[in-house]
Design a protein around this motif. Structure first.
Motif, PDB file in Angstrom:
ATOM      1  N   SER A  77       0.785  -1.382  -0.069  1.00  0.00           N
ATOM      2  CA  SER A  77      -0.213   0.107  -0.036  1.00  0.00           C
ATOM      3  C   SER A  77       0.924   1.194   0.001  1.00  0.00           C
ATOM      4  CB  SER A  77      -0.986   0.076   1.277  1.00  0.00           C
ATOM      5  OG  SER A  77      -0.199   0.132   2.350  1.00  0.00           O
ATOM      6  N   GLU A  98      -9.417   5.993   3.037  1.00  0.00           N
ATOM      7  CA  GLU A  98      -8.639   4.873   3.350  1.00  0.00           C
ATOM      8  C   GLU A  98      -9.106   3.579   2.515  1.00  0.00           C
ATOM      9  OE1 GLU A  98      -6.271   3.310   7.062  1.00  0.00           O
ATOM     10  OE2 GLU A  98      -8.418   3.680   7.387  1.00  0.00           O
ATOM     11  N   ASN A  99      -8.186   2.784   2.090  1.00  0.00           N
ATOM     12  CA  ASN A  99      -8.346   1.745   1.279  1.00  0.00           C
ATOM     13  C   ASN A  99      -8.904   1.981  -0.137  1.00  0.00           C
ATOM     14  OD1 ASN A  99      -8.062  -0.033   3.210  1.00  0.00           O
ATOM     15  ND2 ASN A  99     -10.102   0.444   4.215  1.00  0.00           N
ATOM     16  N   GLU A 100      -8.850   3.263  -0.637  1.00  0.00           N
ATOM     17  CA  GLU A 100      -9.108   3.642  -2.208  1.00  0.00           C
ATOM     18  C   GLU A 100      -8.032   3.155  -2.759  1.00  0.00           C
ATOM     19  OE1 GLU A 100     -10.488   7.429  -4.802  1.00  0.00           O
ATOM     20  OE2 GLU A 100     -10.494   7.772  -2.297  1.00  0.00           O
ATOM     21  N   LYS A 101      -8.607   2.716  -4.148  1.00  0.00           N
ATOM     22  CA  LYS A 101      -7.201   2.218  -4.998  1.00  0.00           C
ATOM     23  C   LYS A 101      -6.770   3.643  -5.520  1.00  0.00           C
ATOM     24  CE  LYS A 101      -7.016  -0.188  -9.351  1.00  0.00           C
ATOM     25  NZ  LYS A 101      -7.701  -0.853 -10.195  1.00  0.00           N
ATOM     26  N   ILE A 124      -3.593   4.020   2.968  1.00  0.00           N
ATOM     27  CA  ILE A 124      -3.638   3.843   4.251  1.00  0.00           C
ATOM     28  C   ILE A 124      -3.387   5.225   4.832  1.00  0.00           C
ATOM     29  CG2 ILE A 124      -2.185   3.089   6.484  1.00  0.00           C
ATOM     30  CD1 ILE A 124      -1.410   0.504   4.750  1.00  0.00           C
ATOM     31  N   LYS A 125      -4.242   5.363   5.924  1.00  0.00           N
ATOM     32  CA  LYS A 125      -4.221   6.606   6.446  1.00  0.00           C
ATOM     33  C   LYS A 125      -2.873   6.825   7.092  1.00  0.00           C
ATOM     34  CE  LYS A 125      -8.252   7.536   8.257  1.00  0.00           C
ATOM     35  NZ  LYS A 125      -9.420   7.680   9.247  1.00  0.00           N
ATOM     36  N   THR A 169       0.988   4.873   2.285  1.00  0.00           N
ATOM     37  CA  THR A 169       0.564   5.802   3.355  1.00  0.00           C
ATOM     38  C   THR A 169       0.625   7.130   3.147  1.00  0.00           C
ATOM     39  OG1 THR A 169       1.494   3.869   5.121  1.00  0.00           O
ATOM     40  CG2 THR A 169       0.957   6.120   5.889  1.00  0.00           C
ATOM     41  N   THR A 218      -2.197   0.720  -5.947  1.00  0.00           N
ATOM     42  CA  THR A 218      -2.330   0.265  -4.581  1.00  0.00           C
ATOM     43  C   THR A 218      -3.350   0.627  -4.157  1.00  0.00           C
ATOM     44  OG1 THR A 218      -0.912  -0.272  -2.830  1.00  0.00           O
ATOM     45  CG2 THR A 218      -0.644   1.968  -3.832  1.00  0.00           C
ATOM     46  N   TYR A 219      -3.338   0.597  -2.539  1.00  0.00           N
ATOM     47  CA  TYR A 219      -4.450   1.506  -1.843  1.00  0.00           C
ATOM     48  C   TYR A 219      -4.079   2.210  -0.983  1.00  0.00           C
ATOM     49  CZ  TYR A 219      -3.420  -2.595   1.296  1.00  0.00           C
ATOM     50  OH  TYR A 219      -2.919  -3.148   2.296  1.00  0.00           O
ATOM     51  N   SER A 233      -6.590   9.026  -8.267  1.00  0.00           N
ATOM     52  CA  SER A 233      -7.617   8.253  -7.840  1.00  0.00           C
ATOM     53  C   SER A 233      -8.718   8.486  -9.149  1.00  0.00           C
ATOM     54  CB  SER A 233      -8.486   8.517  -6.678  1.00  0.00           C
ATOM     55  OG  SER A 233      -9.017   9.765  -6.837  1.00  0.00           O
TER      56      SER A 233
END
Length: 114
Positions: free
Chosen positions: A25, A40-43, A60-61, A27, A57-58, A89
């Protein structure tokens, strides 16, 4: 019909960390996430300006106000600390909605500050 369109972008953030031995991921400082309309978790797609690498990736906050842009896991091989990256995004929208959509673009300053 739905189409995929550019939703938001963090343009020219600086990589602050890279952790190879992590699950994966990117951050991102929560302030940058909020400003760029990311959750958070958005591609996301990460484009490295220094070497031309691209990856998906995705999110992370990261700690708010930290300026953190950290590539984790295998993505850490795609950038070095100090590299400039573009984080993009996309969103699925119906055709009419997409024609009216205005993406969010932010341009972080030194230290990845707003």
């Amino acid at each position: 019909m739905f189409i995929e369109v550019f939703k938001s972008k963090i343009h020219r953030a600086t990589v602050t960390e890279a952790f190879l031995h992590y699950m994966g991921s990117i951050t991102i400082d929560e302030d940058l996430m909020d400003a760029a309309n990311l959750i958070e978790n958005e591609k996301v797609q990460v484009v490295n300006i220094n070497n031309g690498e691209r990856l998906e990736t995705y999110v992370i906050k990261g700690r708010r106000g930290s300026g953190t842009i950290c590539l984790n896991g295998p993505a850490a091989r795609k950038a070095q600390v100090g590299d400039s990256v573009i984080i993009i995004s996309y969103a699925l929208m119906n055709f009419e909605e997409a024609k009216k959509h205005q993406p969010t673009i932010i341009f972080p300053k030194e230290g990845n500050k707003l």
